[in-house]
Write a protein that holds these residues in place. Structure first.
Motif, PDB file in Angstrom:
ATOM      1  N   ALA B 203     -22.316 -94.051  80.984  1.00 31.41           N
ATOM      2  CA  ALA B 203     -21.551 -94.426  79.806  1.00 31.41           C
ATOM      3  C   ALA B 203     -20.107 -93.994  79.981  1.00 31.41           C
ATOM      4  O   ALA B 203     -19.836 -92.860  80.391  1.00 31.41           O
ATOM      5  CB  ALA B 203     -22.148 -93.768  78.556  1.00 31.41           C
ATOM      6  N   LEU B 204     -19.195 -94.899  79.717  1.00 29.31           N
ATOM      7  CA  LEU B 204     -17.772 -94.581  79.700  1.00 29.31           C
ATOM      8  C   LEU B 204     -17.372 -94.549  78.230  1.00 29.31           C
ATOM      9  O   LEU B 204     -17.572 -95.516  77.507  1.00 29.31           O
ATOM     10  CB  LEU B 204     -16.966 -95.645  80.453  1.00 29.31           C
ATOM     11  N   LEU B 205     -16.809 -93.430  77.821  1.00 34.13           N
ATOM     12  CA  LEU B 205     -16.566 -93.231  76.398  1.00 34.13           C
ATOM     13  C   LEU B 205     -15.130 -92.797  76.152  1.00 34.13           C
ATOM     14  O   LEU B 205     -14.705 -91.736  76.624  1.00 34.13           O
ATOM     15  CB  LEU B 205     -17.529 -92.146  75.874  1.00 34.13           C
ATOM     16  N   GLY B 206     -14.376 -93.626  75.431  1.00 28.86           N
ATOM     17  CA  GLY B 206     -13.007 -93.263  75.078  1.00 28.86           C
ATOM     18  C   GLY B 206     -13.007 -91.996  74.246  1.00 28.86           C
ATOM     19  O   GLY B 206     -13.791 -91.872  73.305  1.00 28.86           O
ATOM     20  N   TYR B 207     -12.126 -91.051  74.600  1.00 24.23           N
ATOM     21  CA  TYR B 207     -12.144 -89.769  73.901  1.00 24.23           C
ATOM     22  C   TYR B 207     -10.728 -89.281  73.628  1.00 24.23           C
ATOM     23  O   TYR B 207      -9.903 -89.213  74.526  1.00 24.23           O
ATOM     24  CB  TYR B 207     -12.906 -88.732  74.754  1.00 24.23           C
ATOM     25  N   HIS B 208     -10.465 -88.972  72.354  1.00 17.20           N
ATOM     26  CA  HIS B 208      -9.172 -88.380  71.976  1.00 17.20           C
ATOM     27  C   HIS B 208      -9.214 -86.875  72.243  1.00 17.20           C
ATOM     28  O   HIS B 208     -10.278 -86.265  72.177  1.00 17.20           O
ATOM     29  CB  HIS B 208      -8.902 -88.590  70.484  1.00 17.20           C
ATOM     30  N   ARG B 209      -8.052 -86.281  72.522  1.00 16.20           N
ATOM     31  CA  ARG B 209      -8.027 -84.825  72.715  1.00 16.20           C
ATOM     32  C   ARG B 209      -7.040 -84.131  71.784  1.00 16.20           C
ATOM     33  O   ARG B 209      -6.741 -82.950  71.969  1.00 16.20           O
ATOM     34  CB  ARG B 209      -7.646 -84.486  74.159  1.00 16.20           C
ATOM     35  N   LYS B 210      -6.492 -84.886  70.847  1.00 12.00           N
ATOM     36  CA  LYS B 210      -5.561 -84.234  69.917  1.00 12.00           C
ATOM     37  C   LYS B 210      -6.040 -84.463  68.490  1.00 12.00           C
ATOM     38  O   LYS B 210      -6.490 -85.562  68.155  1.00 12.00           O
ATOM     39  CB  LYS B 210      -4.154 -84.805  70.088  1.00 12.00           C
ATOM     40  N   PRO B 211      -5.931 -83.442  67.655  1.00 11.30           N
ATOM     41  CA  PRO B 211      -6.256 -83.617  66.231  1.00 11.30           C
ATOM     42  C   PRO B 211      -5.328 -84.669  65.633  1.00 11.30           C
ATOM     43  O   PRO B 211      -4.287 -84.987  66.208  1.00 11.30           O
ATOM     44  CB  PRO B 211      -5.983 -82.234  65.627  1.00 11.30           C
ATOM     45  N   PRO B 212      -5.678 -85.216  64.487  1.00 10.50           N
ATOM     46  CA  PRO B 212      -4.847 -86.271  63.907  1.00 10.50           C
ATOM     47  C   PRO B 212      -3.451 -85.785  63.561  1.00 10.50           C
ATOM     48  O   PRO B 212      -3.263 -84.628  63.178  1.00 10.50           O
ATOM     49  CB  PRO B 212      -5.620 -86.664  62.645  1.00 10.50           C
ATOM     50  N   ALA B 213      -2.479 -86.677  63.713  1.00 13.63           N
ATOM     51  CA  ALA B 213      -1.147 -86.429  63.143  1.00 13.63           C
ATOM     52  C   ALA B 213      -1.263 -86.744  61.651  1.00 13.63           C
ATOM     53  O   ALA B 213      -2.007 -87.646  61.274  1.00 13.63           O
ATOM     54  CB  ALA B 213      -0.134 -87.339  63.817  1.00 13.63           C
ATOM     55  N   ILE B 214      -0.561 -85.991  60.827  1.00 18.50           N
ATOM     56  CA  ILE B 214      -0.741 -86.181  59.381  1.00 18.50           C
ATOM     57  C   ILE B 214       0.487 -86.849  58.768  1.00 18.50           C
ATOM     58  O   ILE B 214       1.597 -86.344  58.892  1.00 18.50           O
ATOM     59  CB  ILE B 214      -1.008 -84.827  58.684  1.00 18.50           C
ATOM     60  N   ASP B 215       0.262 -87.984  58.144  1.00 23.97           N
ATOM     61  CA  ASP B 215       1.350 -88.750  57.531  1.00 23.97           C
ATOM     62  C   ASP B 215       1.440 -88.382  56.051  1.00 23.97           C
ATOM     63  O   ASP B 215       0.942 -89.087  55.183  1.00 23.97           O
ATOM     64  CB  ASP B 215       1.058 -90.245  57.711  1.00 23.97           C
ATOM     65  N   HIS B 216       2.106 -87.227  55.800  1.00 27.56           N
ATOM     66  CA  HIS B 216       2.155 -86.720  54.423  1.00 27.56           C
ATOM     67  C   HIS B 216       2.814 -87.708  53.459  1.00 27.56           C
ATOM     68  O   HIS B 216       2.514 -87.708  52.271  1.00 27.56           O
ATOM     69  CB  HIS B 216       2.927 -85.392  54.378  1.00 27.56           C
ATOM     70  N   GLU B 217       3.727 -88.541  53.984  1.00 25.00           N
ATOM     71  CA  GLU B 217       4.448 -89.495  53.125  1.00 25.00           C
ATOM     72  C   GLU B 217       3.492 -90.389  52.332  1.00 25.00           C
ATOM     73  O   GLU B 217       3.713 -90.661  51.167  1.00 25.00           O
ATOM     74  CB  GLU B 217       5.348 -90.406  53.989  1.00 25.00           C
ATOM     75  N   VAL B 218       2.454 -90.877  53.007  1.00 23.75           N
ATOM     76  CA  VAL B 218       1.616 -91.894  52.359  1.00 23.75           C
ATOM     77  C   VAL B 218       0.202 -91.415  52.033  1.00 23.75           C
ATOM     78  O   VAL B 218      -0.501 -92.046  51.255  1.00 23.75           O
ATOM     79  CB  VAL B 218       1.480 -93.162  53.240  1.00 23.75           C
ATOM     80  N   LEU B 219      -0.212 -90.337  52.657  1.00 26.40           N
ATOM     81  CA  LEU B 219      -1.620 -89.986  52.592  1.00 26.40           C
ATOM     82  C   LEU B 219      -2.162 -89.925  51.172  1.00 26.40           C
ATOM     83  O   LEU B 219      -3.171 -90.560  50.845  1.00 26.40           O
ATOM     84  CB  LEU B 219      -1.853 -88.662  53.327  1.00 26.40           C
ATOM     85  N   GLY B 220      -1.464 -89.202  50.310  1.00 20.82           N
ATOM     86  CA  GLY B 220      -1.944 -89.042  48.936  1.00 20.82           C
ATOM     87  C   GLY B 220      -1.955 -90.342  48.158  1.00 20.82           C
ATOM     88  O   GLY B 220      -2.713 -90.502  47.205  1.00 20.82           O
ATOM     89  N   LYS B 221      -1.080 -91.278  48.573  1.00 20.09           N
ATOM     90  CA  LYS B 221      -0.972 -92.538  47.833  1.00 20.09           C
ATOM     91  C   LYS B 221      -2.043 -93.535  48.246  1.00 20.09           C
ATOM     92  O   LYS B 221      -2.512 -94.317  47.428  1.00 20.09           O
ATOM     93  CB  LYS B 221       0.404 -93.166  48.092  1.00 20.09           C
ATOM     94  N   VAL B 222      -2.382 -93.552  49.513  1.00 23.15           N
ATOM     95  CA  VAL B 222      -3.268 -94.628  49.987  1.00 23.15           C
ATOM     96  C   VAL B 222      -4.700 -94.169  50.276  1.00 23.15           C
ATOM     97  O   VAL B 222      -5.564 -94.999  50.530  1.00 23.15           O
ATOM     98  CB  VAL B 222      -2.696 -95.307  51.260  1.00 23.15           C
ATOM     99  N   CYS B 223      -4.933 -92.848  50.258  1.00 30.70           N
ATOM    100  CA  CYS B 223      -6.274 -92.389  50.620  1.00 30.70           C
ATOM    101  C   CYS B 223      -6.894 -91.584  49.475  1.00 30.70           C
ATOM    102  O   CYS B 223      -6.190 -90.918  48.720  1.00 30.70           O
ATOM    103  CB  CYS B 223      -6.240 -91.512  51.867  1.00 30.70           C
ATOM    104  N   GLU B 224      -8.213 -91.665  49.388  1.00 26.51           N
ATOM    105  CA  GLU B 224      -8.961 -90.837  48.442  1.00 26.51           C
ATOM    106  C   GLU B 224      -9.151 -89.471  49.093  1.00 26.51           C
ATOM    107  O   GLU B 224      -9.986 -89.333  49.999  1.00 26.51           O
ATOM    108  CB  GLU B 224     -10.330 -91.452  48.171  1.00 26.51           C
ATOM    109  N   ILE B 225      -8.378 -88.489  48.665  1.00 26.80           N
ATOM    110  CA  ILE B 225      -8.391 -87.201  49.373  1.00 26.80           C
ATOM    111  C   ILE B 225      -9.778 -86.549  49.414  1.00 26.80           C
ATOM    112  O   ILE B 225     -10.194 -86.051  50.462  1.00 26.80           O
ATOM    113  CB  ILE B 225      -7.291 -86.267  48.819  1.00 26.80           C
TER     114      ILE B 225
END
Lengths: 478, 392
Positions: B203-225
């Motif tokens: 199995a070849l599996l794409g893998y991220h190695r960094k935690p998410p970058a946080i977009d404080h500008e929009v996060l509270g407006k567009v996401c259910e925290i």
């Protein structure tokens, strides 16, 4: 069309059947509108020198293929297409950009769909709209594939015309779950595509989101001697029975049916479906002793000839079959093969290896395993053997009734984005057994539990749980 | 079919003429006559040569199947060419397999062989084969995969590209049947695994190695925290109010294992990153119940870089594993069965793949993977431990 009464709409063996010519969008001249030389000299709008390196090598190149679709669209011209003629150019351009930068340029989500449905279409927009306006939208339409992915060319050509006229001309045949996938359409084309699919092709769209995903199946009795039930018909009937669940998301998360005809599991139901239907049998493996002799004599190639590319030496029934049998329930006395069928766990090895001598039993049905899923979130799970055997008789009432029980419970109990395997893990297999109204059986576990932390119901313990501490203290002073 | 921007659809009367809930086209009308005549009557089969099967019916009839590869992501031009071939050779019938192969079914062996020859002669102008036949028996079947950079918003790698590169280096195994058992390779471009690669031989599996970058500008407006917080399996996300007074979240980077479930719930938490992203390699899984029970694939290399356009680090390892297995395994042994028999310490020794601290499970139920026995084999890994404690 799948709808009752329309089952033979496209049947070439019937006199009055629908043909590609009845519904086609493009003329023959439009379909054959470029030469090999034109393709050789064709350059897409953007520099794609990096992904063009994926044109060499023997394996079919998706880059070469997308380039010819790009050329074909250029030659068709915008007047003959409902979405940008240059959509493939821009797609190659944005993929090239990702190859240079190592990051995707597709934006998160976007809710689009057709009226009355909540699934089947996945919205997609890119984040470089100025540079790649022709893929400003690149929505996916999942189309419910026919059982075992058999097609007539009339039907497929009709599908191609819709996918090119109102889509990018790119597809997945097939998506991971099994759908035919039309890639790259714009929001204003979704209803027209849906109308064309249902009116002219006689096919519905598939599932996405928290609903029943498009069921899929192996080739089954259509062309496989191992199939223990009619996978294609059960897949079709279950898809039809649960259309509402497929189109209108009412579930905590996705739910997949997959239908495998035997324990070889070519459709991977045991790893990939919340409810895996795997064919099995409960009588004896059928033995043709003469054919066994022929295998032993090397007259029939083992595994149907699957090992033919290397010299593995002479077939040795003792070491290759008898000794590899996981339950050691077989014997070979030099003349006769015998199987203690009661001890057989139907792994398929001997049948796979000697298909001309051994056949699956005649008393056939299926097992059901619940809860397989990929790792997100609690880790990968494989299906848990829950129902050992069920006969599979049309109209499949016992299968359908079981599903209704499962859905009714899971819709109530499941948490947001929790697959049923995780729900079962959270509330326990014991609880799930109660829901299904089935007794526990040792076949459900690899081994009995090793921790003794057993929960008892209050009613199971005489006197219950309300105790008089004063009475206790009369026996046991502080 | 309809023409024009709206086709049959009238936005003023959206319900007019609407047909719903008709399901898939009925399979019965799609079946070649030889299949209809022998439906449920098949008795046995043989693979006559790579890419050519014959199924024999109890009626004595035979169906010959020619199997050819397709890259899954295919254009309608490609499908129409498949249809042209099916019209010419198969009376207008064709099917596809679960692993994205194309199958042409005929009732005559000579005709099937002629078709096979024709398919193997077709090439793209860029040089690759269009419809290479093969994918049968003890060889590699088609590599199933996901969308990657062609269409997906969460990938840690591309899908079509690394698959093309891998299939190129293993092409001979698609064309031949010389491996100890079947070889099933799959690629999923992120942990969501819409390709469900977790039970594949490789199995070849794409893998991220960094935690998410946080977009404080929009996060509270567009996401259910609360949903974002609940989405994290490691409880690493907490609701916060930023210094500017915006509702947002914080991520405990130490706890994050980059699964991306938060990004699925909220566009304000992207993970994709040039340096962070790459491919993990897992081996030893299988679906079939044959001989041994189905198995999960196991992580043997936690991360390799995305080295476009051909991912040489990945393809070299895959080819190497296949070669070592092909040479060492017994007949009938899938990669997982082979590694289980020789012991995983021997697997790492024979393949030369480093066993690092990352190979020791540290997620939930990790203890299930610890060896609780004195049954082991001596390899250099073992001697290194003995030396480290002054034992030898």
């Amino acid at each position: 069309m799948g709808a009752p009464g329309q089952e033979k709409l496209w049947d070439k063996e019937e006199k009055e059947h629908k043909k590609y010519d009845d519904i086609r969008i493009f003329t023959d001249e439009q379909l054959k509108n470029y030469t090999d030389d034109e393709l050789k000299n064709f350059k897409v709008k953007h520099d794609i020198s990096m992904i063009e390196q994926l044109e060499s090598g023997p394996w079919p190149s998706f880059v070469s293929d997308i380039k010819r679709e790009a050329l074909h669209r250029h030659k068709l011209g915008q007047d003959n297409l409902m979405i940008p003629a240059d959509i493939c150019d821009d797609l190659l351009g944005i993929v090239e950009l990702s190859y240079k930068e190592g990051e995707t340029h597709w934006k998160h989500g976007g809710i689009v769909g057709v009226l009355g449905y909540g699934g089947g279409i996945v919205g997609r927009y890119n984040d470089q709209q100025a540079q790649f306006p022709n893929i400003a939208h690149f929505h996916t339409i999942r189309v419910n594939q026919p059982s075992a992915k058999f097609y007539t060319t009339d039907w497929l050509r009709g599908f191609c015309d819709i996918a090119e006229y109102r889509g990018s001309g790119l597809t997945n045949l097939h998506g991971s779950t099994g759908d035919l996938v039309i890639l790259g359409s714009f929001s204003d084309q979704l209803e027209p595509i849906f109308f064309d699919l249902t009116h002219d092709l006689g096919v519905d769209i598939g599932g996405s989101g928290g609903n029943l995903r498009t069921p899929s199946d192996c080739i089954g009795k259509a062309r496989c001697e191992f199939a223990c039930y009619d996978t294609m018909d059960l897949c079709y009937e279950m898809t039809m029975e649960f259309q509402d669940e497929l189109h209108r998301p009412a579930f905590p998360y996705k739910f997949k049916f997959k239908f495998d005809g035997c324990p070889n599991g070519c459709t991977a139901s045991i790893a990939r479906s919340d409810m895996a239907y795997i064919g099995t049998w409960k009588d004896d493996i059928r033995i043709n002793q003469d054919a066994v002799q022929e295998y032993v004599a090397g007259k029939i190639p083992v595994d149907g000839g699957a090992f033919a590319g290397r010299d593995w030496g002479k077939f040795d029934i003792q070491s290759e079959i008898i000794d590899l049998c996981p339950t050691k329930c077989m014997k070979w006395d030099g003349k006769k093969l015998s199987i203690n069928n009661a001890e057989c766990n139907r792994c398929m090895h001997c049948i796979d290896a000697m298909p001309e001598a051994l056949r699956v039993g005649k008393d056939q049905g299926l097992s059901i395993l619940f809860g397989a899923k990929a790792p997100i979130l609690e880790g990968a799970q494989m299906g848990c053997l829950t129902i050992p055997f069920m006969y599979v008789n049309k109209p499949y009432d016992s299968q359908k009734n079981l599903v209704r029980k499962v859905f009714d419970w899971w819709i109530e109990e499941g948490k947001n984005r929790e697959r049923i395997g995780e729900t079962i893990q959270r509330v326990s297999l014991k609880t799930f057994c109660e829901v299904l109204g089935i007794p526990p059986m040792p076949q459900m576990v690899k081994e009995p539990r090793s921790n003794p932390y057993v929960f008892f119901k209050e009613s199971e313990v005489p006197g219950g749980w309300d105790r008089d501490i004063n009475a206790y203290r009369t026996r046991h002073p502080r | 079919m309809s023409k024009g921007k709206l086709g049959y659809y009238d936005p003023k009367k959206p319900q007019a003429g609407r047909i719903t809930d008709i399901g898939p086209s009925h399979y019965g009308q799609m079946l070649p006559p030889v299949i209809r005549r022998n439906y449920g009557k098949w008795a046995s089969h043989r693979i006559l040569e790579p890419g050519l099967l014959v199924h024999v019916s109890e009626t004595g009839e035979k169906a010959f199947t020619v199997r050819a590869a397709a890259p899954r992501l295919i254009s309608v031009e490609h499908i129409r060419e498949i249809c042209d071939i099916a019209d010419k050779h198969c009376n207008g019938y064709v099917r596809f397999t679960t692993r994205n192969n194309i199958e042409f079914i005929l009732d005559d062996e000579a005709k099937a062989k002629a078709l096979k020859k024709e398919l193997d002669g077709k090439k793209h102008i860029g040089g690759s084969f269009k419809f290479p036949t093969g994918g049968t028996g003890m060889g590699m079947s088609n590599i199933v995969h996901t969308q990657g950079w062609v269409h997906c918003h969460t990938p840690a790698t591309d899908a079509s590209g690394p698959v093309k590169a891998t299939a190129d280096v293993l092409f001979d195994e698609f064309k031949n049947m010389r491996l100890p058992a079947k070889l099933r390779i799959a690629l999923a471009c992120c942990l969501n695994m819409c390709g469900a690669v977790h039970c594949s031989d490789i199995a070849l599996l794409g893998y991220h190695r960094k935690p998410p970058a946080i977009d404080h500008e929009v996060l509270g407006k567009v996401c259910e925290i609360p949903l974002v917080v609940a989405a994290c399996p490691l409880y690493a996300i907490k609701p916060i109010t930023t210094e500017e007074g915006k509702k947002s979240v914080s991520v405990n980077n130490e706890k994050c294992m980059y699964c991306g479930n938060c990004y699925t719930m909220c566009l304000g938490l992207p993970l994709a990153d040039r340096e962070g992203d790459g491919i993990a390699i897992l081996v030893g899984g299988k679906i079939s119940n044959r001989i041994s029970m189905p198995k999960f694939s196991k992580v043997i290399i936690p991360w390799l870089p995305n080295n476009m356009p051909r991912w040489p680090e990945v393809t070299n390892v895959v080819k190497h594993i296949v070669e070592v297995w092909a040479k060492d395994a017994n007949k009938y042994e899938r990669i997982g069965d082979w590694a289980g028999r020789i012991g995983w310490e021997r697997f790492f020794e024979k393949t030369g793949i480093p066993f690092t601290e990352k190979s020791l499970d540290d997620y939930r139920l990790a203890v299930d993977t610890y060896r609780t026995s004195t049954q082991f084999k001596y390899t250099d890994h073992a001697w290194a431990v003995s030396k480290a404690v002054g034992g030898i």
